[in-house]
Design a protein around this motif. Structure first.
Motif, PDB file in Angstrom:
ATOM      1  N   MET A 111       0.830  -1.199   0.000  1.00 17.64           N
ATOM      2  CA  MET A 111       0.000   0.000   0.000  1.00 17.64           C
ATOM      3  C   MET A 111       0.870   1.256   0.000  1.00 17.64           C
ATOM      4  O   MET A 111       0.567   2.226  -0.702  1.00 17.64           O
ATOM      5  CB  MET A 111      -0.926   0.019   1.216  1.00 17.64           C
ATOM      6  N   LEU A 112       1.953   1.234   0.758  1.00 16.30           N
ATOM      7  CA  LEU A 112       2.855   2.392   0.780  1.00 16.30           C
ATOM      8  C   LEU A 112       3.534   2.605  -0.566  1.00 16.30           C
ATOM      9  O   LEU A 112       3.703   3.751  -1.003  1.00 16.30           O
ATOM     10  CB  LEU A 112       3.899   2.221   1.891  1.00 16.30           C
ATOM     11  N   VAL A 113       3.934   1.515  -1.228  1.00 15.57           N
ATOM     12  CA  VAL A 113       4.520   1.654  -2.569  1.00 15.57           C
ATOM     13  C   VAL A 113       3.489   2.233  -3.524  1.00 15.57           C
ATOM     14  O   VAL A 113       3.795   3.120  -4.328  1.00 15.57           O
ATOM     15  CB  VAL A 113       5.052   0.290  -3.079  1.00 15.57           C
ATOM     16  N   TRP A 114       2.255   1.757  -3.433  1.00 19.45           N
ATOM     17  CA  TRP A 114       1.190   2.275  -4.294  1.00 19.45           C
ATOM     18  C   TRP A 114       0.940   3.752  -4.009  1.00 19.45           C
ATOM     19  O   TRP A 114       0.770   4.545  -4.931  1.00 19.45           O
ATOM     20  CB  TRP A 114      -0.078   1.450  -4.071  1.00 19.45           C
ATOM     21  N   LEU A 115       0.934   4.120  -2.719  1.00 23.02           N
ATOM     22  CA  LEU A 115       0.732   5.528  -2.367  1.00 23.02           C
ATOM     23  C   LEU A 115       1.887   6.392  -2.869  1.00 23.02           C
ATOM     24  O   LEU A 115       1.670   7.516  -3.335  1.00 23.02           O
ATOM     25  CB  LEU A 115       0.596   5.683  -0.847  1.00 23.02           C
ATOM     26  N   TYR A 116       3.100   5.898  -2.758  1.00 23.24           N
ATOM     27  CA  TYR A 116       4.267   6.668  -3.192  1.00 23.24           C
ATOM     28  C   TYR A 116       4.219   6.944  -4.693  1.00 23.24           C
ATOM     29  O   TYR A 116       4.639   8.009  -5.149  1.00 23.24           O
ATOM     30  CB  TYR A 116       5.556   5.916  -2.840  1.00 23.24           C
ATOM     31  N   CYS A 117       3.690   6.009  -5.454  1.00 27.94           N
ATOM     32  CA  CYS A 117       3.658   6.156  -6.908  1.00 27.94           C
ATOM     33  C   CYS A 117       2.481   6.990  -7.407  1.00 27.94           C
ATOM     34  O   CYS A 117       2.418   7.303  -8.595  1.00 27.94           O
ATOM     35  CB  CYS A 117       3.628   4.782  -7.566  1.00 27.94           C
ATOM     36  N   ARG A 118       1.593   7.356  -6.533  1.00 26.38           N
ATOM     37  CA  ARG A 118       0.432   8.151  -6.941  1.00 26.38           C
ATOM     38  C   ARG A 118       0.845   9.598  -7.149  1.00 26.38           C
ATOM     39  O   ARG A 118       1.554  10.177  -6.333  1.00 26.38           O
ATOM     40  CB  ARG A 118      -0.676   8.057  -5.900  1.00 26.38           C
ATOM     41  N   SER A 119       0.345  10.180  -8.201  1.00 25.87           N
ATOM     42  CA  SER A 119       0.661  11.582  -8.490  1.00 25.87           C
ATOM     43  C   SER A 119      -0.221  12.543  -7.689  1.00 25.87           C
ATOM     44  O   SER A 119       0.129  13.710  -7.543  1.00 25.87           O
ATOM     45  CB  SER A 119       0.507  11.854  -9.991  1.00 25.87           C
ATOM     46  N   ASP A 120      -1.348  12.049  -7.171  1.00 23.86           N
ATOM     47  CA  ASP A 120      -2.253  12.924  -6.440  1.00 23.86           C
ATOM     48  C   ASP A 120      -2.044  12.871  -4.924  1.00 23.86           C
ATOM     49  O   ASP A 120      -2.812  13.467  -4.182  1.00 23.86           O
ATOM     50  CB  ASP A 120      -3.711  12.574  -6.770  1.00 23.86           C
ATOM     51  N   LEU A 121      -0.983  12.212  -4.466  1.00 23.61           N
ATOM     52  CA  LEU A 121      -0.682  12.184  -3.044  1.00 23.61           C
ATOM     53  C   LEU A 121      -0.152  13.551  -2.628  1.00 23.61           C
ATOM     54  O   LEU A 121       0.650  14.161  -3.345  1.00 23.61           O
ATOM     55  CB  LEU A 121       0.377  11.110  -2.747  1.00 23.61           C
ATOM     56  N   GLN A 122      -0.620  14.034  -1.490  1.00 21.94           N
ATOM     57  CA  GLN A 122      -0.165  15.329  -1.006  1.00 21.94           C
ATOM     58  C   GLN A 122       1.347  15.294  -0.812  1.00 21.94           C
ATOM     59  O   GLN A 122       1.900  14.328  -0.298  1.00 21.94           O
ATOM     60  CB  GLN A 122      -0.834  15.676   0.329  1.00 21.94           C
ATOM     61  N   LYS A 123       2.007  16.366  -1.223  1.00 18.47           N
ATOM     62  CA  LYS A 123       3.473  16.426  -1.144  1.00 18.47           C
ATOM     63  C   LYS A 123       3.970  16.349   0.294  1.00 18.47           C
ATOM     64  O   LYS A 123       5.074  15.897   0.541  1.00 18.47           O
ATOM     65  CB  LYS A 123       3.991  17.706  -1.811  1.00 18.47           C
ATOM     66  N   SER A 124       3.156  16.758   1.259  1.00 17.58           N
ATOM     67  CA  SER A 124       3.572  16.691   2.658  1.00 17.58           C
ATOM     68  C   SER A 124       3.583  15.256   3.183  1.00 17.58           C
ATOM     69  O   SER A 124       4.227  14.976   4.201  1.00 17.58           O
ATOM     70  CB  SER A 124       2.662  17.562   3.519  1.00 17.58           C
ATOM     71  N   LEU A 125       2.889  14.341   2.505  1.00 18.03           N
ATOM     72  CA  LEU A 125       2.841  12.954   2.945  1.00 18.03           C
ATOM     73  C   LEU A 125       3.952  12.088   2.351  1.00 18.03           C
ATOM     74  O   LEU A 125       4.207  10.986   2.843  1.00 18.03           O
ATOM     75  CB  LEU A 125       1.485  12.337   2.606  1.00 18.03           C
ATOM     76  N   VAL A 126       4.620  12.583   1.316  1.00 15.80           N
ATOM     77  CA  VAL A 126       5.670  11.798   0.661  1.00 15.80           C
ATOM     78  C   VAL A 126       6.808  11.445   1.626  1.00 15.80           C
ATOM     79  O   VAL A 126       7.244  10.287   1.660  1.00 15.80           O
ATOM     80  CB  VAL A 126       6.184  12.516  -0.611  1.00 15.80           C
ATOM     81  N   PRO A 127       7.325  12.381   2.447  1.00 19.64           N
ATOM     82  CA  PRO A 127       8.382  11.976   3.389  1.00 19.64           C
ATOM     83  C   PRO A 127       7.910  10.939   4.409  1.00 19.64           C
ATOM     84  O   PRO A 127       8.690  10.065   4.809  1.00 19.64           O
ATOM     85  CB  PRO A 127       8.774  13.275   4.095  1.00 19.64           C
ATOM     86  N   ILE A 128       6.660  11.007   4.807  1.00 22.68           N
ATOM     87  CA  ILE A 128       6.130  10.021   5.746  1.00 22.68           C
ATOM     88  C   ILE A 128       6.080   8.644   5.087  1.00 22.68           C
ATOM     89  O   ILE A 128       6.461   7.637   5.690  1.00 22.68           O
ATOM     90  CB  ILE A 128       4.740  10.440   6.256  1.00 22.68           C
ATOM     91  N   VAL A 129       5.632   8.607   3.844  1.00 21.01           N
ATOM     92  CA  VAL A 129       5.580   7.341   3.106  1.00 21.01           C
ATOM     93  C   VAL A 129       6.989   6.775   2.946  1.00 21.01           C
ATOM     94  O   VAL A 129       7.224   5.580   3.178  1.00 21.01           O
ATOM     95  CB  VAL A 129       4.894   7.536   1.735  1.00 21.01           C
ATOM     96  N   MET A 130       7.942   7.616   2.597  1.00 22.12           N
ATOM     97  CA  MET A 130       9.316   7.148   2.426  1.00 22.12           C
ATOM     98  C   MET A 130       9.904   6.659   3.750  1.00 22.12           C
ATOM     99  O   MET A 130      10.617   5.643   3.782  1.00 22.12           O
ATOM    100  CB  MET A 130      10.178   8.251   1.824  1.00 22.12           C
ATOM    101  N   ALA A 131       9.609   7.345   4.836  1.00 19.30           N
ATOM    102  CA  ALA A 131      10.114   6.920   6.147  1.00 19.30           C
ATOM    103  C   ALA A 131       9.507   5.578   6.553  1.00 19.30           C
ATOM    104  O   ALA A 131      10.208   4.701   7.081  1.00 19.30           O
ATOM    105  CB  ALA A 131       9.810   7.983   7.196  1.00 19.30           C
ATOM    106  N   LEU A 132       8.225   5.392   6.294  1.00 20.63           N
ATOM    107  CA  LEU A 132       7.586   4.123   6.623  1.00 20.63           C
ATOM    108  C   LEU A 132       8.113   2.986   5.750  1.00 20.63           C
ATOM    109  O   LEU A 132       8.272   1.855   6.229  1.00 20.63           O
ATOM    110  CB  LEU A 132       6.071   4.237   6.494  1.00 20.63           C
ATOM    111  N   LEU A 133       8.401   3.282   4.486  1.00 17.70           N
ATOM    112  CA  LEU A 133       9.003   2.268   3.625  1.00 17.70           C
ATOM    113  C   LEU A 133      10.386   1.875   4.135  1.00 17.70           C
ATOM    114  O   LEU A 133      10.749   0.696   4.148  1.00 17.70           O
ATOM    115  CB  LEU A 133       9.085   2.775   2.182  1.00 17.70           C
ATOM    116  N   ALA A 134      11.171   2.857   4.546  1.00 16.50           N
ATOM    117  CA  ALA A 134      12.502   2.566   5.081  1.00 16.50           C
ATOM    118  C   ALA A 134      12.406   1.771   6.376  1.00 16.50           C
ATOM    119  O   ALA A 134      13.160   0.800   6.581  1.00 16.50           O
ATOM    120  CB  ALA A 134      13.276   3.861   5.311  1.00 16.50           C
ATOM    121  N   LEU A 135      11.485   2.159   7.257  1.00 18.70           N
ATOM    122  CA  LEU A 135      11.300   1.400   8.497  1.00 18.70           C
ATOM    123  C   LEU A 135      10.866  -0.036   8.204  1.00 18.70           C
ATOM    124  O   LEU A 135      11.292  -0.972   8.880  1.00 18.70           O
ATOM    125  CB  LEU A 135      10.262   2.073   9.388  1.00 18.70           C
ATOM    126  N   GLY A 136      10.032  -0.204   7.213  1.00 20.17           N
ATOM    127  CA  GLY A 136       9.586  -1.543   6.852  1.00 20.17           C
ATOM    128  C   GLY A 136      10.708  -2.399   6.288  1.00 20.17           C
ATOM    129  O   GLY A 136      10.790  -3.595   6.568  1.00 20.17           O
TER     130      GLY A 136
END
Length: 188
Positions: A111-136
């Protein structure tokens, strides 16, 4: 399943077992092994880009496939052979619970990979998604450090994995639910 085989071949070829004393922890080796898990995320992205369908189905299919491949490659044979024995052992129950935790982990990572690849994801959420991917990706390293530093037992370790996975999954779910419903149903 193919990416799991490639990952295992890469680990065996480039990251052989190091000379660590019994009970010790090779942080550098474990870090490099966890870095190979980034290839899993690229594989998940590749799989989701090839699946035709709605967004929810894409990450569910990719996450279930990834979790199934890991189950078959790492836990199926020990569960099948060991759990059928005459004597009962709690490690097989723990292994079953750990498989369920891994299933949730893999679906939330997809789900995080899918969210990261979405163009309509808020730019403020991208670092959170990347941090969660790294933690995972580095979760096995964090678990090993917890085992050696804190001295977690097997049940405590399982509970801590479950809590960690639940936290990542809940944050991922909240970001997913933040996308407007008409966009969730759109194609990738």
């Amino acid at each position: 399943m193919f990416t799991q085989l490639v990952k295992m071949l890469i680990l065996a070829t480039f990251f052989p077992a190091s000379e660590v004393p019994i009970g010790g922890l090779d942080v550098t080796g474990e870090f490099l092994k966890c870095t190979v898990d980034l290839a899993d995320l690229v594989g998940i992205h590749f799989v989701m880009s090839r699946i035709a369908g709605k967004g929810q189905l894409k990450f569910m299919i990719a996450g279930m496939g990834w979790a199934t491949a890991e189950l078959v490659m790492t836990r199926f044979l020990p569960l099948w052979v060991g759990a059928r024995g005459v004597e009962f052992d709690w490690k097989y129950v723990q292994m079953s619970f750990d498989s369920n935790v891994s299933l949730i982990h893999h679906i939330s990572m997809a789900m995080l990979v899918w969210l990261y690849c979405r163009s309509d994801l808020q730019k403020s959420l991208v670092p959170i998604v990347m941090a969660l991917l790294a933690l995972g990706c580095y979760r096995p390293l964090i678990v090993e450090i917890l085992i050696h530093a804190v001295g977690f037992g097997s049940w405590t370790l399982l509970i801590s994995k479950a809590v960690f996975t639940a936290c990542v999954a809940m944050v991922s779910l909240q970001m997913y639910l933040g996308i407007p419903s008409q966009l969730q149903n759109s194609f990738y």
